[in-house]
Design a protein around this motif. Structure first.
Motif, mmCIF file in Angstrom:
data_model
loop_
_atom_site.group_PDB
_atom_site.id
_atom_site.type_symbol
_atom_site.label_atom_id
_atom_site.label_comp_id
_atom_site.label_asym_id
_atom_site.label_seq_id
_atom_site.Cartn_x
_atom_site.Cartn_y
_atom_site.Cartn_z
ATOM 1 N N ASP A 9 0.851 -1.180 0.000
ATOM 2 C CA ASP A 9 0.000 0.000 0.000
ATOM 3 C C ASP A 9 0.893 1.238 0.000
ATOM 4 O O ASP A 9 1.384 1.678 1.021
ATOM 5 N N ALA A 10 1.132 1.814 -1.192
ATOM 6 C CA ALA A 10 2.029 2.948 -1.332
ATOM 7 C C ALA A 10 1.388 4.181 -0.717
ATOM 8 O O ALA A 10 0.214 4.475 -0.983
ATOM 9 N N ARG A 11 2.136 4.872 0.101
ATOM 10 C CA ARG A 11 1.625 6.097 0.670
ATOM 11 C C ARG A 11 2.775 7.032 1.004
ATOM 12 O O ARG A 11 3.911 6.605 1.143
ATOM 13 N N VAL A 12 2.433 8.309 1.169
ATOM 14 C CA VAL A 12 3.399 9.308 1.602
ATOM 15 C C VAL A 12 3.382 9.328 3.128
ATOM 16 O O VAL A 12 2.306 9.398 3.733
ATOM 17 N N THR A 13 4.555 9.223 3.720
ATOM 18 C CA THR A 13 4.650 9.154 5.175
ATOM 19 C C THR A 13 5.293 10.418 5.711
ATOM 20 O O THR A 13 6.381 10.810 5.261
ATOM 21 N N GLN A 14 4.619 11.046 6.671
ATOM 22 C CA GLN A 14 5.154 12.255 7.290
ATOM 23 C C GLN A 14 5.360 12.028 8.783
ATOM 24 O O GLN A 14 4.541 11.389 9.446
ATOM 25 N N THR A 15 6.450 12.565 9.283
ATOM 26 C CA THR A 15 6.706 12.537 10.719
ATOM 27 C C THR A 15 7.263 13.879 11.170
ATOM 28 O O THR A 15 7.944 14.564 10.393
ATOM 29 N N PRO A 16 6.955 14.317 12.404
ATOM 30 C CA PRO A 16 5.978 13.707 13.303
ATOM 31 C C PRO A 16 4.560 14.055 12.871
ATOM 32 O O PRO A 16 4.362 14.904 12.019
ATOM 33 N N ARG A 17 3.570 13.430 13.458
ATOM 34 C CA ARG A 17 2.178 13.755 13.136
ATOM 35 C C ARG A 17 1.754 15.031 13.850
ATOM 36 O O ARG A 17 0.968 15.820 13.329
ATOM 37 N N ASP A 18 2.263 15.198 15.061
ATOM 38 C CA ASP A 18 1.972 16.398 15.847
ATOM 39 C C ASP A 18 3.261 16.882 16.491
ATOM 40 O O ASP A 18 4.068 16.069 16.927
ATOM 41 N N LYS A 19 3.379 18.217 16.570
ATOM 42 C CA LYS A 19 4.560 18.790 17.207
ATOM 43 C C LYS A 19 4.148 20.059 17.915
ATOM 44 O O LYS A 19 3.559 20.959 17.300
ATOM 45 N N VAL A 20 4.463 20.113 19.212
ATOM 46 C CA VAL A 20 4.273 21.346 19.964
ATOM 47 C C VAL A 20 5.655 21.810 20.387
ATOM 48 O O VAL A 20 6.430 21.031 20.943
ATOM 49 N N THR A 21 5.956 23.059 20.116
ATOM 50 C CA THR A 21 7.287 23.562 20.431
ATOM 51 C C THR A 21 7.189 25.000 20.910
ATOM 52 O O THR A 21 6.186 25.680 20.701
ATOM 53 N N GLU A 22 8.245 25.421 21.553
ATOM 54 C CA GLU A 22 8.280 26.799 22.035
ATOM 55 C C GLU A 22 8.872 27.717 20.972
ATOM 56 O O GLU A 22 9.743 27.307 20.190
ATOM 57 N N MET A 23 8.402 28.934 20.992
ATOM 58 C CA MET A 23 8.904 29.942 20.062
ATOM 59 C C MET A 23 10.431 29.999 20.144
ATOM 60 O O MET A 23 11.004 29.955 21.246
ATOM 61 N N GLY A 24 11.057 30.065 18.996
ATOM 62 C CA GLY A 24 12.507 30.155 18.948
ATOM 63 C C GLY A 24 13.204 28.825 18.733
ATOM 64 O O GLY A 24 14.381 28.785 18.360
ATOM 65 N N GLN A 25 12.469 27.726 18.936
ATOM 66 C CA GLN A 25 13.067 26.407 18.759
ATOM 67 C C GLN A 25 13.100 26.028 17.278
ATOM 68 O O GLN A 25 12.310 26.512 16.467
ATOM 69 N N GLU A 26 14.015 25.126 16.968
ATOM 70 C CA GLU A 26 14.086 24.587 15.604
ATOM 71 C C GLU A 26 13.101 23.433 15.456
ATOM 72 O O GLU A 26 12.952 22.618 16.362
#
Lengths: 115, 110
Positions: A1-18
């Motif tokens: 089952d070919a699909r496009v995979t993205q990671t992470p699904r969710d990301k919470v970060t603080e301002m200024g972070q990479e």
């Protein structure tokens, strides 16, 4: 089952972070797109690649965003430093351009929240 | 600058109704137009249109392209609640660049 995979699904970060988002395109596809989706702006094209070479990244804020394809199985989108206005869902899509036509299939997206 | 305009922006109908969604575009070196459906997550591909006047059909959905007048329509007949979604159109250029309209949000009430 070919699909496009993205990671992470969710990301919470603080301002200024990479923040680094990753995408594995469908095997054999030669085109990769990065989009950002917000309620206000809809789906905005940030950048796209053909055979790993960037064709257009005019939709990307250059001072903080960068997109690369280190190899055919990996595309990355980096934000440094992140800001609250970068909060959005980021989609990667891949497609096969044969002749002049392109279809694109989307990954499930990365929901980014910058606090 | 390339431009894609979809109308209406939102639509509320009842099950069984027929709807027509519109997409007009101005794209340099236009090659094809794609339609997508977006429910909760990622857009899913519906149709690719390359020639004027040739209708593409998939079940209750159909779509047609007019390259002279620069627009496409997506029809959904006998709508069902499962058709509730955002419908997006995206013209492509000869370089394969894919830009999206704002989308039409369709709500189908029981």
């Amino acid at each position: 089952d070919a699909r496009v995979t993205q990671t992470p699904r969710d990301k919470v970060t603080e301002m200024g972070q990479e923040v680094t988002m990753r995408c594995q395109p469908i095997l054999g596809h030669n085109t990769v797109f990065w989009y950002r989706q917000t309620m206000m702006q809809g789906l905005e094209l940030l950048a796209y690649f053909r055979n790993r070479a960037p064709l257009d990244d005019s939709g990307m804020p250059k001072d903080r965003f960068s997109a690369e394809m280190p190899d055919a199985t990996l595309a990355t989108l980096k934000i440094q430093p992140s800001e609250p206005r970068d909060s959005a869902v980021y989609f990667c899509a891949s497609g096969l351009k044969e002749g002049s036509y392109t279809e694109a299939f989307f990954g499930q997206g990365t929901r980014l929240t910058v606090v | 600058e390339d431009k894609v305009v979809q109308s209406p922006l939102s639509l509320v109908v009842h099950e069984g109704d027929t709807v027509t969604l519109n997409c007009s575009y101005e794209v340099t070196n236009f090659r094809s137009l794609l339609w997508y459906k977006q429910e909760k997550k990622a857009p899913t591909f519906l149709f690719m249109l390359t020639s004027s006047g040739i209708e593409k059909k998939s079940g209750r959905l159909s779509s047609i392209l007019d390259k002279k007048e620069l627009f496409s329509i997506l029809n959904i007949t006998a709508t069902q609640t499962g058709d509730s979604a955002i419908y997006l159109c995206a013209p492509t250029s000869n370089t394969g660049k894919l830009i999206f309209g704002q989308g039409t949000t369709l709500q189908v009430k029981p």
